[in-house]
Structures are given as C-alpha cells and as structure tokens.
Write a protein that holds these residues in place. Structure first.
Motif, short mmCIF file in Angstrom:
data_model
loop_
_atom_site.label_atom_id
_atom_site.label_comp_id
_atom_site.label_asym_id
_atom_site.label_seq_id
_atom_site.Cartn_x
_atom_site.Cartn_y
_atom_site.Cartn_z
N ASP A 9 -1.72 -22.54 3.13
CA ASP A 9 -0.93 -21.80 2.16
C ASP A 9 -1.87 -20.92 1.34
N PHE A 10 -1.78 -19.59 1.53
CA PHE A 10 -2.67 -18.71 0.80
C PHE A 10 -2.09 -17.31 0.69
N THR A 11 -2.66 -16.55 -0.24
CA THR A 11 -2.39 -15.12 -0.35
C THR A 11 -3.71 -14.38 -0.22
N LEU A 12 -3.63 -13.14 0.27
CA LEU A 12 -4.84 -12.39 0.58
C LEU A 12 -4.62 -10.92 0.27
N THR A 13 -5.69 -10.28 -0.24
CA THR A 13 -5.71 -8.82 -0.32
C THR A 13 -6.98 -8.33 0.37
N GLY A 14 -6.84 -7.24 1.11
CA GLY A 14 -7.99 -6.65 1.80
C GLY A 14 -8.00 -5.15 1.64
N THR A 15 -9.18 -4.61 1.30
CA THR A 15 -9.35 -3.17 1.13
C THR A 15 -10.54 -2.73 1.96
N ALA A 16 -10.34 -1.76 2.85
CA ALA A 16 -11.41 -1.29 3.71
C ALA A 16 -11.17 0.17 4.07
N SER B 160 1.75 -6.57 4.41
CA SER B 160 2.23 -5.23 4.11
C SER B 160 1.94 -4.32 5.29
N SER B 161 2.64 -3.19 5.35
CA SER B 161 2.53 -2.29 6.50
C SER B 161 1.32 -1.37 6.43
N SER B 162 0.82 -1.06 5.25
CA SER B 162 -0.28 -0.12 5.12
C SER B 162 -1.57 -0.73 5.66
N PRO B 163 -2.42 0.08 6.33
CA PRO B 163 -3.69 -0.46 6.85
C PRO B 163 -4.66 -0.88 5.75
N SER B 164 -4.59 -0.21 4.59
CA SER B 164 -5.44 -0.56 3.45
C SER B 164 -4.93 0.18 2.21
N PRO B 165 -4.82 -0.52 1.09
CA PRO B 165 -5.04 -1.97 0.94
C PRO B 165 -3.95 -2.77 1.62
N LYS B 166 -4.35 -3.94 2.09
CA LYS B 166 -3.45 -4.82 2.82
C LYS B 166 -3.23 -6.10 2.01
N SER B 167 -1.98 -6.51 1.90
CA SER B 167 -1.67 -7.80 1.27
C SER B 167 -1.05 -8.71 2.32
N MET B 168 -1.32 -10.00 2.19
CA MET B 168 -0.80 -10.97 3.15
C MET B 168 -0.46 -12.26 2.43
#
Length: 313
Positions: A257-264, A280-288
C-alpha cells in the motif's frame, strides 16, 4: 614554454574529463621539444593509480551497539562479513594517483606519508587514514570485516576522495549514512535488508541490489550518475530518490500500500503495473497509488533528469 602533451581523457557516463598530471621534462624530452636553456618545458602525463602490494591489517574490540565511522583520506572501501563476533578488522593498502611513468622509488616514498588508525573514540569505532604533508592524492584502500552480529550505525564520509564503495555485508546495521563527493566514485549496496534508515549522497552511480525490507525512511541522492534501487517492502515513513544527472530504476513491492510521485525530463514509465495500482496519464509528473495507498500521504518521491523506470515484485 614548451609543452609536450599526451591524450589524457576519460569518460564518466557522458562527461569527458581530464586525467593528466604535469611534470618537468627530462633532458631527452627537452631536446625532443626543441627547448633551449631559457625555456620551461612541461610534459602532461596520464595519471595511473598505484596500489601497495602489501596490506596492513589490524583489529579492535567490538560490542553490540558500538557504531562504526569511516573517514579521512580513505579511497576505495569494501565491507564484508568477518569471522569474529567481537571485533572489527580492517585491512589497509596505500593508494595514490601519480604520473604513469613514475619510478617505484618515487611511488614508495609518496606512500610512506600515509598513516592509518583504528580506534575507539566517543563511543564509536573510527577507521581513518591521513596523508600528512603529501600533496598527492594519497589515501587508503580498505577492506572492513564486520562481526556477523553487527547491529549498530555505519557512517562513511569519503569527502572528495576517489574510489568506489562496495557494501557486501551490513548485517543488522540500523542506520547507514554515506557521503562521497568524488566524481565517478560509485556505490554498490548488496545487503540493505535490515536497514532502518539510509541517507546516501554521492557524485557517482548508486546500485542497491538486495533491497530495503525493514526501512523506516531513506534519502538517496546522486549528483551525477544513474540510480538503481529495490524496495522489498513499503517504507514505514517516506523514501526520496533523486538523480540530478541520470536515470532511475526503482523496483517496488507490487502488493504493498503506497503512493508515489515521479518527475523526469524523459518521462516516467510505470511498466507492467499490478492490477491494484492506478496512475495518472501524463508521462511526467506521474502520480501513482497502489492498493490502499498511503494514509499519511506520500510514500515514494522520485526525481531524475533523465528517465524513471518502475518495476515490481
């Protein structure tokens, strides 16, 4: 001035850097360069890493809860599992970068400046080395044997000393702190299973292969290099992984159980995400968010100048 140059370039990722040292020309080189008696003559010679053939080994008593600190003029570091449960053993070899054509007597005289120490200070075991008055990039390449039951904090402060760090055994190390600021000095952690907290800062690549399984919190940062990190379990608090100039490859616990954000800059690839994960649908920033998510907010914060690749286990 007459200058005799040799190609002295090496590559670190996409960076090209110089690897030369200056010295005065020999009589033969002065003649070759056409230097007269009024000319200064300098030759650029490729650097070579010289390592002492013989190692100096020493041990010190260790007891549960006694921390270990490594600092000073320490170059490469290898930490392995030892045989004795009540002592730390360190093997030192002098190591220095000099012109590749230096004679052995010059190398030996340079290495003679190195002094090493293994002692108890302030409630911790301290491993250190000092090059004294030497202006060369002299230091110690060390192998540290930890007790099989090691359960304390480990701090490595290499500053700008060159040399890779390989942590093959950490046992039950609670907190790991690594600071290494030499460009191209890489870190490999092969045993992160029992770490509770990790703070890592480098100017090279980071690979954490046998990943975090007991983690409370971590901050993993490289100023110049790719990072590969594996999380066997979801951290209790928060994990931040940052590559200023490089890519990230992050393996996540797919059933957690986790949440994630990624920016690249080149996007975040979620790969073959488990059914319980949505992003989320966007390649960056991405939330999960995976499964029940993180009730406290954010679990993983990922940033990279290049690309982020996610995998799952």
């Amino acid at each position: 001035m007459k200058l005799i140059s040799t190609l002295c370039l090496f590559s670190i990722g996409t960076l090209i850097a110089t690897g030369c040292v200056k010295r005065e020309c020999t009589d033969e080189e002065r003649e070759e360069a056409g230097a007269d008696s009024n000319d200064d003559c300098i030759k650029l010679v490729p650097l070579h890493t010289f390592t002492a053939k013989k190692a100096e080994s020493r041990s010190v008593d260790w007891s549960s809860g006694t921390d270990l600190e490594i600092k000073g003029h320490i170059r490469s570091i290898s930490i392995v599992k030892g045989d004795a449960d009540d002592s730390v053993t360190v093997s030192y070899k002098a190591q220095v970068d000099l012109a590749q054509d230096r004679t052995q007597d010059v190398v030996d005289k340079t290495m003679d400046h190195l002094t090493t120490s293994l002692s108890h200070k302030g409630g911790a075991i301290v491993v250190s080395a000092d090059r004294g008055s030497s202006k060369s990039n002299l230091g110690a390449a060390i192998v540290v044997e930890l007790p099989p039951s090691f359960d304390s904090d480990l701090t490595i402060d290499k500053g700008e000393q060159p040399g890779d760090v390989a942590l093959e055994f950490l046992g039950n190390t609670r907190n790991l702190n690594v600071d290494m600021n030499a460009l191209g000095a890489d870190l490999h952690v092969a045993d992160a299973t029992n770490l509770l907290r990790a703070t890592i800062n480098t100017d090279g690549e980071i690979q954490i292969t046998d990943g975090f399984a007991s983690l409370e919190a971590a901050a993993v940062h490289s100023a110049f290099g790719d990072i590969g990190v594996r999380f066997k379990a979801v951290p209790v608090s928060h994990a931040r992984v940052l590559a200023d100039f490089g890519d990230l490859t992050v393996i996540l616990p797919g059933d957690g159980d986790f949440t994630l954000t990624g920016t690249a800059e080149r996007g975040v690839s979620t790969g073959n995400a488990p059914a319980g994960c949505s992003s989320s649908s966007s390649p960056s920033p991405k939330s999960m968010e995976c499964n029940a998510g993180d009730p406290d907010g954010l679990t993983f914060e990922l940033r990279a100048s290049g690309e982020i690749q996610l995998g799952y286990e």
